[in-house]
Design a protein around this motif. Structure first.
Motif, PDB file in Angstrom:
ATOM      1  N   LYS A 149       0.875  -1.308   0.090  1.00 50.16           N
ATOM      2  CA  LYS A 149      -0.023  -0.113   0.161  1.00 50.16           C
ATOM      3  C   LYS A 149       0.795   1.241  -0.090  1.00 50.16           C
ATOM      4  O   LYS A 149       0.548   2.245  -0.636  1.00 50.16           O
ATOM      5  N   TYR A 150       2.116   1.282   0.410  1.00 51.63           N
ATOM      6  CA  TYR A 150       2.990   2.332   0.528  1.00 51.63           C
ATOM      7  C   TYR A 150       3.667   2.483  -0.704  1.00 51.63           C
ATOM      8  O   TYR A 150       4.005   3.558  -1.093  1.00 51.63           O
ATOM      9  N   ARG A 151       4.020   1.325  -1.095  1.00 49.75           N
ATOM     10  CA  ARG A 151       4.703   1.345  -2.431  1.00 49.75           C
ATOM     11  C   ARG A 151       3.753   2.174  -3.516  1.00 49.75           C
ATOM     12  O   ARG A 151       4.064   2.751  -4.455  1.00 49.75           O
ATOM     13  N   ASP A 152       2.349   1.659  -3.463  1.00 52.86           N
ATOM     14  CA  ASP A 152       1.451   2.222  -4.388  1.00 52.86           C
ATOM     15  C   ASP A 152       1.252   3.622  -3.885  1.00 52.86           C
ATOM     16  O   ASP A 152       0.918   4.417  -5.117  1.00 52.86           O
ATOM     17  N   MET A 153       1.167   3.907  -2.739  1.00 52.68           N
ATOM     18  CA  MET A 153       0.920   5.450  -2.443  1.00 52.68           C
ATOM     19  C   MET A 153       2.025   6.440  -2.976  1.00 52.68           C
ATOM     20  O   MET A 153       1.800   7.440  -3.521  1.00 52.68           O
ATOM     21  N   HIS A 154       3.350   5.860  -2.858  1.00 54.84           N
ATOM     22  CA  HIS A 154       4.480   6.988  -2.936  1.00 54.84           C
ATOM     23  C   HIS A 154       5.188   6.579  -4.306  1.00 54.84           C
ATOM     24  O   HIS A 154       5.695   7.360  -4.724  1.00 54.84           O
ATOM     25  N   GLN A 155       4.408   5.524  -5.090  1.00 55.19           N
ATOM     26  CA  GLN A 155       4.913   5.157  -6.428  1.00 55.19           C
ATOM     27  C   GLN A 155       6.665   4.895  -6.412  1.00 55.19           C
ATOM     28  O   GLN A 155       7.284   5.270  -7.495  1.00 55.19           O
ATOM     29  N   VAL A 156       7.052   4.328  -5.332  1.00 53.19           N
ATOM     30  CA  VAL A 156       8.386   4.015  -5.176  1.00 53.19           C
ATOM     31  C   VAL A 156       8.660   2.618  -4.776  1.00 53.19           C
ATOM     32  O   VAL A 156       7.562   2.076  -4.073  1.00 53.19           O
ATOM     33  N   PHE A 157       9.928   2.008  -4.826  1.00 50.62           N
ATOM     34  CA  PHE A 157      10.034   0.488  -4.339  1.00 50.62           C
ATOM     35  C   PHE A 157      11.573   0.300  -3.969  1.00 50.62           C
ATOM     36  O   PHE A 157      12.296   1.467  -4.265  1.00 50.62           O
ATOM     37  N   ILE A 158      11.880  -0.542  -3.232  1.00 52.22           N
ATOM     38  CA  ILE A 158      13.195  -0.800  -2.841  1.00 52.22           C
ATOM     39  C   ILE A 158      13.998  -1.761  -3.648  1.00 52.22           C
ATOM     40  O   ILE A 158      13.424  -2.840  -4.042  1.00 52.22           O
ATOM     41  N   ALA A 159      15.194  -1.257  -4.262  1.00 55.96           N
ATOM     42  CA  ALA A 159      16.211  -2.300  -4.833  1.00 55.96           C
ATOM     43  C   ALA A 159      17.474  -2.356  -4.168  1.00 55.96           C
ATOM     44  O   ALA A 159      18.146  -1.380  -3.806  1.00 55.96           O
ATOM     45  N   GLU A 160      17.471  -3.753  -3.548  1.00 56.63           N
ATOM     46  CA  GLU A 160      18.673  -3.712  -2.237  1.00 56.63           C
ATOM     47  C   GLU A 160      19.692  -4.686  -2.994  1.00 56.63           C
ATOM     48  O   GLU A 160      19.611  -5.829  -3.458  1.00 56.63           O
ATOM     49  N   GLY A 161      20.940  -4.267  -2.489  1.00 59.06           N
ATOM     50  CA  GLY A 161      22.080  -5.116  -2.895  1.00 59.06           C
ATOM     51  C   GLY A 161      22.845  -4.506  -3.998  1.00 59.06           C
ATOM     52  O   GLY A 161      22.468  -4.010  -5.014  1.00 59.06           O
ATOM     53  N   THR A 162      24.069  -5.040  -4.075  1.00 59.57           N
ATOM     54  CA  THR A 162      25.153  -4.624  -5.070  1.00 59.57           C
ATOM     55  C   THR A 162      24.394  -4.812  -6.663  1.00 59.57           C
ATOM     56  O   THR A 162      24.696  -3.882  -7.289  1.00 59.57           O
ATOM     57  N   ARG A 163      24.269  -5.886  -6.720  1.00 58.50           N
ATOM     58  CA  ARG A 163      23.575  -6.441  -8.233  1.00 58.50           C
ATOM     59  C   ARG A 163      22.653  -5.543  -8.556  1.00 58.50           C
ATOM     60  O   ARG A 163      22.448  -4.861  -9.944  1.00 58.50           O
ATOM     61  N   LEU A 164      21.383  -5.346  -7.953  1.00 53.43           N
ATOM     62  CA  LEU A 164      20.472  -4.533  -8.183  1.00 53.43           C
ATOM     63  C   LEU A 164      20.925  -3.199  -8.295  1.00 53.43           C
ATOM     64  O   LEU A 164      20.375  -2.469  -9.404  1.00 53.43           O
ATOM     65  N   VAL A 165      21.496  -2.628  -7.368  1.00 56.47           N
ATOM     66  CA  VAL A 165      22.067  -1.209  -7.829  1.00 56.47           C
ATOM     67  C   VAL A 165      22.683  -1.059  -9.109  1.00 56.47           C
ATOM     68  O   VAL A 165      22.576  -0.122  -9.913  1.00 56.47           O
ATOM     69  N   GLU A 166      23.505  -1.960  -9.212  1.00 56.18           N
ATOM     70  CA  GLU A 166      24.237  -1.792 -10.727  1.00 56.18           C
ATOM     71  C   GLU A 166      23.242  -1.696 -11.855  1.00 56.18           C
ATOM     72  O   GLU A 166      23.566  -0.874 -12.855  1.00 56.18           O
ATOM     73  N   GLU A 167      22.267  -2.701 -11.655  1.00 55.79           N
ATOM     74  CA  GLU A 167      21.328  -2.916 -12.639  1.00 55.79           C
ATOM     75  C   GLU A 167      20.464  -1.356 -12.748  1.00 55.79           C
ATOM     76  O   GLU A 167      20.117  -1.153 -13.900  1.00 55.79           O
ATOM     77  N   VAL A 168      20.052  -1.077 -11.796  1.00 64.30           N
ATOM     78  CA  VAL A 168      19.339   0.170 -11.775  1.00 64.30           C
ATOM     79  C   VAL A 168      20.225   1.346 -12.575  1.00 64.30           C
ATOM     80  O   VAL A 168      19.639   2.186 -13.305  1.00 64.30           O
ATOM     81  N   LEU A 169      21.591   1.348 -12.256  1.00 65.09           N
ATOM     82  CA  LEU A 169      22.460   2.450 -12.636  1.00 65.09           C
ATOM     83  C   LEU A 169      22.674   2.398 -14.296  1.00 65.09           C
ATOM     84  O   LEU A 169      22.942   3.231 -14.872  1.00 65.09           O
ATOM     85  N   LYS A 170      22.264   0.878 -14.776  1.00 66.39           N
ATOM     86  CA  LYS A 170      22.242   0.620 -16.141  1.00 66.39           C
ATOM     87  C   LYS A 170      21.074   1.240 -17.037  1.00 66.39           C
ATOM     88  O   LYS A 170      21.254   1.172 -18.320  1.00 66.39           O
ATOM     89  N   SER A 171      20.224   1.502 -16.351  1.00 67.73           N
ATOM     90  CA  SER A 171      19.067   1.949 -16.777  1.00 67.73           C
ATOM     91  C   SER A 171      18.594   3.344 -16.697  1.00 67.73           C
ATOM     92  O   SER A 171      19.284   4.041 -16.190  1.00 67.73           O
TER      93      SER A 171
END
Length: 271
Positions: free
Chosen positions: A23-45
């Protein structure tokens, strides 16, 4: 520069901690990407990072490099101690860095922009976040044009889904909460042939089907399979033959087998 946060009452910490709930992810339209691999992938996008949180005790060179890269992008960085980080992270033994990322919304038409001869993965009320994330990862690895989830499927921004997808979430168009009738109209309008995985006497073996043309593969709910509406609306029903004693395969395993048959056929046609 990074800002040090020492209070659990800090607004950024309270927001990040709340994102464990849909409900809070929907309310704020954000979510968490946790850990080195996911942070790297977000930075590529091209996905928008709202802010980053990392442990003040981190000494890992890979993470420190990510912190430096985030600084060059003028990303808001918050350095915290272990007790505060444990409040916002979802995994035990976390690597010590996470991002709060803005949701990226796609439309069905975005799938068609990816390829003239699309191959689409459809999840019909697949409810386990791990299965959903794994199928998204497989679809990305196989070069699929997009992923569609009907209403009743797991939230793609659930922490377990995000982790299971291993970064694929940021590289392939995914459309959630699609109504069944809208889906059927979309594939019909765009001449996309649909193959529904089903344990049915009228189904064909998956390797006897032609996946090299515009194709959508439908995988159903873990307990009930593909809905009757989509089974009736599908161009073909397909099954994976089994010779052992198992009654069925996990939906993510079934999806991987059929998705990669579609890739095999497409590669063979292009040789």
């Amino acid at each position: 520069m990074s800002e040090v946060i020492t209070s659990l009452q800090n607004a950024h910490i309270k927001l990040a901690a709340s994102l464990k709930q849909k409900k809070y992810r929907d309310m704020h339209q954000v979510f968490i990407a946790e850990g080195t691999r996911l942070v790297e992938e977000v930075l590529k996008s091209d996905w928008e990072i709202k802010f980053a949180i990392y442990l003040d005790s981190v000494k890992n060179e890979r993470i420190l490099h990510l912190v430096d890269e985030l600084k060059t992008r003028n990303c808001a960085l918050y350095r915290v101690n272990q007790s505060i980080y444990d409040k916002v992270c979802e995994t035990k033994g976390s690597q010590g860095i996470l991002l709060v990322v803005k949701k990226h919304q796609y439309n069905l038409s975005d799938i068609l922009k990816r390829a003239e001869n699309p191959v689409v993965v459809i999840m019909d009320s697949v409810q386990d976040p791990g299965n959903v994330g794994t199928i998204i990862r497989t679809a990305d690895a196989a070069g699929c044009s997009g992923v569609i989830l009907t209403k009743g499927s797991a939230d793609i921004f659930n922490g377990k889904t995000v982790r299971s997808a291993m970064g694929a979430l940021f590289h392939v168009p995914i459309i959630e909460d699609v109504e069944t009738e809208d889906l059927l109209q979309f594939v019909k309008k765009n001449s996309i042939r649909t193959y529904a995985a089903a344990l049915d006497k009228t189904a064909k073996t998956y390797f006897s089907c032609d996946f090299a043309k515009p194709t959508a593969m439908i995988f159903g709910n873990e307990g009930n399979g593909v809905s009757d509406t989509l089974l009736i609306g599908a161009s073909e029903k397909v099954f994976i033959p089994m010779q052992g004693d198992a009654e069925s395969l996990n939906v993510a395993t079934s999806a991987a087998i059929i998705i990669y048959e579609s890739l095999r056929q497409r590669i063979s046609r292009n040789c």
